[in-house]
Design a protein around this motif. Structure first.
Motif, PDB file in Angstrom:
ATOM      1  N   LEU A 147     -28.213 -23.611 -95.514  1.00 50.39           N
ATOM      2  CA  LEU A 147     -26.887 -23.711 -95.635  1.00 50.39           C
ATOM      3  C   LEU A 147     -26.430 -24.334 -97.249  1.00 50.39           C
ATOM      4  CD1 LEU A 147     -23.790 -23.862 -94.674  1.00 50.39           C
ATOM      5  CD2 LEU A 147     -24.241 -26.130 -93.637  1.00 50.39           C
ATOM      6  N   ILE A 148     -27.189 -25.403 -97.682  1.00 50.75           N
ATOM      7  CA  ILE A 148     -27.233 -26.097 -98.838  1.00 50.75           C
ATOM      8  C   ILE A 148     -27.353 -25.149-100.117  1.00 50.75           C
ATOM      9  CG2 ILE A 148     -28.283 -27.782-100.386  1.00 50.75           C
ATOM     10  CD1 ILE A 148     -28.801 -29.312 -97.728  1.00 50.75           C
ATOM     11  N   ASN A 149     -28.475 -24.140 -99.749  1.00 54.07           N
ATOM     12  CA  ASN A 149     -29.044 -23.230-100.843  1.00 54.07           C
ATOM     13  C   ASN A 149     -27.966 -22.339-101.062  1.00 54.07           C
ATOM     14  OD1 ASN A 149     -31.241 -24.670-101.829  1.00 54.07           O
ATOM     15  ND2 ASN A 149     -32.726 -24.177-100.264  1.00 54.07           N
ATOM     16  N   ASP A 150     -27.527 -21.520 -99.828  1.00 52.36           N
ATOM     17  CA  ASP A 150     -26.929 -20.396 -99.950  1.00 52.36           C
ATOM     18  C   ASP A 150     -25.401 -20.591 -99.604  1.00 52.36           C
ATOM     19  OD1 ASP A 150     -29.420 -19.042-100.289  1.00 52.36           O
ATOM     20  OD2 ASP A 150     -29.650 -18.903 -98.070  1.00 52.36           O
ATOM     21  N   ARG A 151     -25.064 -21.722 -99.274  1.00 51.56           N
ATOM     22  CA  ARG A 151     -23.646 -21.999 -98.804  1.00 51.56           C
ATOM     23  C   ARG A 151     -23.212 -21.135 -97.574  1.00 51.56           C
ATOM     24  NH1 ARG A 151     -20.285 -24.942-102.000  1.00 51.56           N
ATOM     25  NH2 ARG A 151     -18.550 -23.849-101.211  1.00 51.56           N
ATOM     26  N   ALA A 152     -24.109 -20.748 -96.863  1.00 50.05           N
ATOM     27  CA  ALA A 152     -23.680 -19.635 -95.594  1.00 50.05           C
ATOM     28  C   ALA A 152     -25.062 -20.102 -94.550  1.00 50.05           C
ATOM     29  CB  ALA A 152     -24.025 -18.458 -96.228  1.00 50.05           C
ATOM     30  N   ILE A 153     -24.807 -19.814 -93.460  1.00 52.76           N
ATOM     31  CA  ILE A 153     -25.623 -20.146 -92.112  1.00 52.76           C
ATOM     32  C   ILE A 153     -25.150 -18.983 -91.186  1.00 52.76           C
ATOM     33  CG2 ILE A 153     -24.458 -21.882 -91.170  1.00 52.76           C
ATOM     34  CD1 ILE A 153     -27.134 -23.008 -90.196  1.00 52.76           C
ATOM     35  N   GLY A 154     -25.914 -17.832 -90.938  1.00 51.34           N
ATOM     36  CA  GLY A 154     -25.609 -16.971 -90.023  1.00 51.34           C
ATOM     37  C   GLY A 154     -24.372 -16.179 -90.467  1.00 51.34           C
ATOM     38  N   SER A 155     -23.437 -16.034 -89.889  1.00 52.62           N
ATOM     39  CA  SER A 155     -22.178 -15.301 -90.085  1.00 52.62           C
ATOM     40  C   SER A 155     -21.189 -16.117 -90.802  1.00 52.62           C
ATOM     41  CB  SER A 155     -21.513 -14.535 -89.129  1.00 52.62           C
ATOM     42  OG  SER A 155     -21.231 -15.402 -87.970  1.00 52.62           O
ATOM     43  N   TYR A 156     -21.514 -17.425 -90.926  1.00 60.36           N
ATOM     44  CA  TYR A 156     -20.672 -18.269 -91.494  1.00 60.36           C
ATOM     45  C   TYR A 156     -20.865 -18.627 -92.912  1.00 60.36           C
ATOM     46  CZ  TYR A 156     -18.377 -23.060 -92.559  1.00 60.36           C
ATOM     47  OH  TYR A 156     -17.560 -23.888 -93.049  1.00 60.36           O
ATOM     48  N   THR A 157     -19.800 -18.428 -93.807  1.00 62.76           N
ATOM     49  CA  THR A 157     -19.945 -18.995 -95.182  1.00 62.76           C
ATOM     50  C   THR A 157     -19.107 -19.967 -95.744  1.00 62.76           C
ATOM     51  OG1 THR A 157     -20.218 -16.394 -95.776  1.00 62.76           O
ATOM     52  CG2 THR A 157     -19.527 -18.010 -97.600  1.00 62.76           C
ATOM     53  N   LEU A 158     -19.675 -21.102 -96.362  1.00 65.48           N
ATOM     54  CA  LEU A 158     -18.862 -22.319 -96.508  1.00 65.48           C
ATOM     55  C   LEU A 158     -17.484 -22.101 -97.414  1.00 65.48           C
ATOM     56  CD1 LEU A 158     -19.272 -25.607 -96.077  1.00 65.48           C
ATOM     57  CD2 LEU A 158     -19.966 -25.507 -98.335  1.00 65.48           C
TER      58      LEU A 158
END
Length: 173
Positions: A147-158
């Motif tokens: 999440l920190i590196n990609d600003r995303a996790i699974g289908s969620y985007t920060l």
């Protein structure tokens, strides 16, 4: 700083005032910040204060009173909607990535209900990942680092107007 580049400071001690400035610069650059420090030195308080200074104005239905978030409509103190805190030591990987489910013969990840992550509501804030390295679950650490590196996790985007600040105790603590 361009996307994907990293600035690293190792072995240096900074003052609380300098950390406050790092939080402001992080907000301007929209790059993540990692803070390492001994327990009890005020990392969390400084980051919450930075969130108050930078983002509380986007939430006019609240005000900060004596360092706490006050909801005007209800007359009650609430958690800061502009500073969402995730404690690595208190969550499980399914709290972030959901659980697998089978849909039409295929496995997919069902997102968690009541997500810990910021909503897409047009307002900004700080996603504060505390105790990042204190989780005993390697899956939690990997999910949070992703999440920190990609600003995303699974289908969620920060949301674009949110920044990530992570904190952890030093290895020797």
């Amino acid at each position: 700083m361009t996307k994907g580049t990293q600035r690293q400071t190792t072995g240096n001690t900074i003052s609380q005032k300098q950390l406050e400035e790092f939080v402001k610069v992080t907000a301007q650059l929209r790059e993540p910040l990692m803070v390492w420090g001994a327990p009890g030195v005020g990392k969390s308080n400084i980051i919450q204060q930075g969130a108050d200074d930078l983002f509380a104005g986007e939430y006019p239905e609240y005000e900060v009173r004596n360092g706490r978030c006050f909801e005007k409509a209800t007359g009650k103190y609430r958690t800061r909607p502009w500073c969402i805190e995730i404690r690595g030591s208190l969550i499980q990987s399914y709290d972030l990535i959901g659980i697998p489910e089978i849909v039409e013969g295929f496995t997919r990840w069902a997102p968690p209900v009541g997500s810990l992550l910021p909503p897409h509501n047009g307002r900004g804030g700080i996603l504060f990942i505390d105790e990042l390295m204190n989780s005993e679950d390697e899956n939690v650490r990997q999910a949070l680092l992703g999440l920190i590196n990609d600003r995303a996790i699974g289908s969620y985007t920060l949301p674009e107007n949110w920044i990530i600040i992570a904190a952890s105790n030093r290895a020797e603590d």
